[in-house]
Design a protein around this motif. Sequence first.
Motif, short mmCIF file in Angstrom:
data_model
loop_
_atom_site.label_atom_id
_atom_site.label_comp_id
_atom_site.label_asym_id
_atom_site.label_seq_id
_atom_site.Cartn_x
_atom_site.Cartn_y
_atom_site.Cartn_z
N UNK A 70 8.42 54.59 -25.40
CA UNK A 70 7.46 53.50 -25.29
C UNK A 70 7.62 52.61 -26.52
N UNK A 71 7.99 51.35 -26.29
CA UNK A 71 8.18 50.39 -27.37
C UNK A 71 6.94 49.56 -27.62
N UNK A 72 6.11 49.42 -26.59
CA UNK A 72 4.89 48.61 -26.68
C UNK A 72 3.93 49.09 -25.61
N UNK A 73 2.66 49.17 -25.95
CA UNK A 73 1.63 49.51 -24.97
C UNK A 73 0.34 48.80 -25.34
N UNK A 74 -0.29 48.19 -24.35
CA UNK A 74 -1.56 47.49 -24.54
C UNK A 74 -2.57 48.10 -23.57
N UNK A 75 -3.55 48.85 -24.07
CA UNK A 75 -4.51 49.48 -23.17
C UNK A 75 -5.46 48.48 -22.50
N UNK A 76 -5.69 47.34 -23.11
CA UNK A 76 -6.58 46.33 -22.52
C UNK A 76 -5.86 45.58 -21.40
N UNK A 77 -4.66 45.12 -21.68
CA UNK A 77 -3.87 44.41 -20.68
C UNK A 77 -3.22 45.34 -19.67
N UNK A 78 -3.25 46.66 -19.93
CA UNK A 78 -2.65 47.67 -19.06
C UNK A 78 -1.17 47.39 -18.80
N UNK A 79 -0.44 47.21 -19.89
CA UNK A 79 0.99 46.96 -19.79
C UNK A 79 1.72 47.82 -20.81
N UNK A 80 2.91 48.26 -20.45
CA UNK A 80 3.76 49.02 -21.37
C UNK A 80 5.20 48.57 -21.19
N UNK A 81 5.94 48.61 -22.28
CA UNK A 81 7.37 48.28 -22.27
C UNK A 81 8.11 49.53 -22.74
N UNK A 82 9.05 49.96 -21.91
CA UNK A 82 9.82 51.17 -22.19
C UNK A 82 11.26 50.82 -22.48
N UNK A 83 11.85 51.57 -23.39
CA UNK A 83 13.25 51.38 -23.73
C UNK A 83 13.97 52.71 -23.76
N UNK A 84 15.23 52.68 -24.18
CA UNK A 84 16.00 53.92 -24.20
C UNK A 84 15.48 54.89 -25.25
N UNK A 85 15.62 56.19 -24.98
CA UNK A 85 15.27 57.16 -26.01
C UNK A 85 16.28 57.05 -27.15
N UNK A 86 15.96 57.64 -28.25
CA UNK A 86 16.83 57.65 -29.42
C UNK A 86 18.26 58.00 -29.01
N UNK A 87 19.21 57.15 -29.39
CA UNK A 87 20.60 57.39 -28.99
C UNK A 87 21.32 58.38 -29.89
N UNK A 88 20.63 58.90 -30.88
CA UNK A 88 21.25 59.87 -31.78
C UNK A 88 21.11 61.30 -31.25
N UNK A 89 19.94 61.59 -30.66
CA UNK A 89 19.68 62.95 -30.26
C UNK A 89 18.57 62.98 -29.24
N UNK A 90 18.65 63.58 -28.10
CA UNK A 90 19.86 64.07 -27.46
C UNK A 90 20.58 62.94 -26.75
N UNK A 91 21.85 62.81 -26.93
CA UNK A 91 22.59 61.66 -26.39
C UNK A 91 22.67 61.67 -24.87
N UNK A 92 22.58 62.84 -24.23
CA UNK A 92 22.59 62.89 -22.77
C UNK A 92 21.42 62.11 -22.19
N UNK A 93 20.27 62.16 -22.86
CA UNK A 93 19.08 61.45 -22.38
C UNK A 93 19.25 59.95 -22.52
N UNK A 94 19.88 59.49 -23.59
CA UNK A 94 20.16 58.07 -23.78
C UNK A 94 21.11 57.60 -22.67
N UNK A 95 22.14 58.38 -22.40
CA UNK A 95 23.11 58.01 -21.36
C UNK A 95 22.47 57.96 -19.98
N UNK A 96 21.55 58.88 -19.69
CA UNK A 96 20.86 58.88 -18.40
C UNK A 96 20.01 57.61 -18.25
N UNK A 97 19.34 57.20 -19.33
CA UNK A 97 18.56 55.96 -19.30
C UNK A 97 19.49 54.77 -19.02
N UNK A 98 20.58 54.69 -19.77
CA UNK A 98 21.54 53.59 -19.59
C UNK A 98 22.07 53.54 -18.17
#
Length: 169
Positions: A70-98
Amino acid sequence: MGLDEAKNAIVKVGGGRGFVVQGERDRLVITAGHCLPDFPTCHSSSHTEERTYKALLGSLGEKPAVWAECLFADPIGDVAVLGPPDDQQPSDEFEAYETLVDAAAKLQIADAPQNGSAWLLSLDGRWCRCTVRHSGSMLWISNAADGIVGGMSGSPIVADDGSAIGIVC
């Protein structure tokens, strides 16, 4: 972008949905904040692990299995922006996101009309017409052909040209 391609930008986020956009560096997922399993810790020095959700994202119709931060979350506006998990560890999770977001189309974001029509994606994958009215910071939806039901949260509200003008909350 037409509506058929816009459908390809929508992904599963927990029990709801989200849609892929192109960020400055990465492809991001925009969703309703209440689609997150819980709200991230509210302080600027929180650790990546505190903002990373396991098995949150997936393709429509599939069980979520992809991690996201989660890169940004606003509880009033009810919006969230999601990005890739840390690309350092675990890298399999970053690759799955990509892999997930690279396979998706990316929606452009546009200003909502003061009054007009738009489209909502039903749970069975059909685009349904609705009426929108932009008032202050709110985008009101009315006359939704199939209504708005649980599971549609986080879906984009889409203009005729396929651009996202709001989020179903």
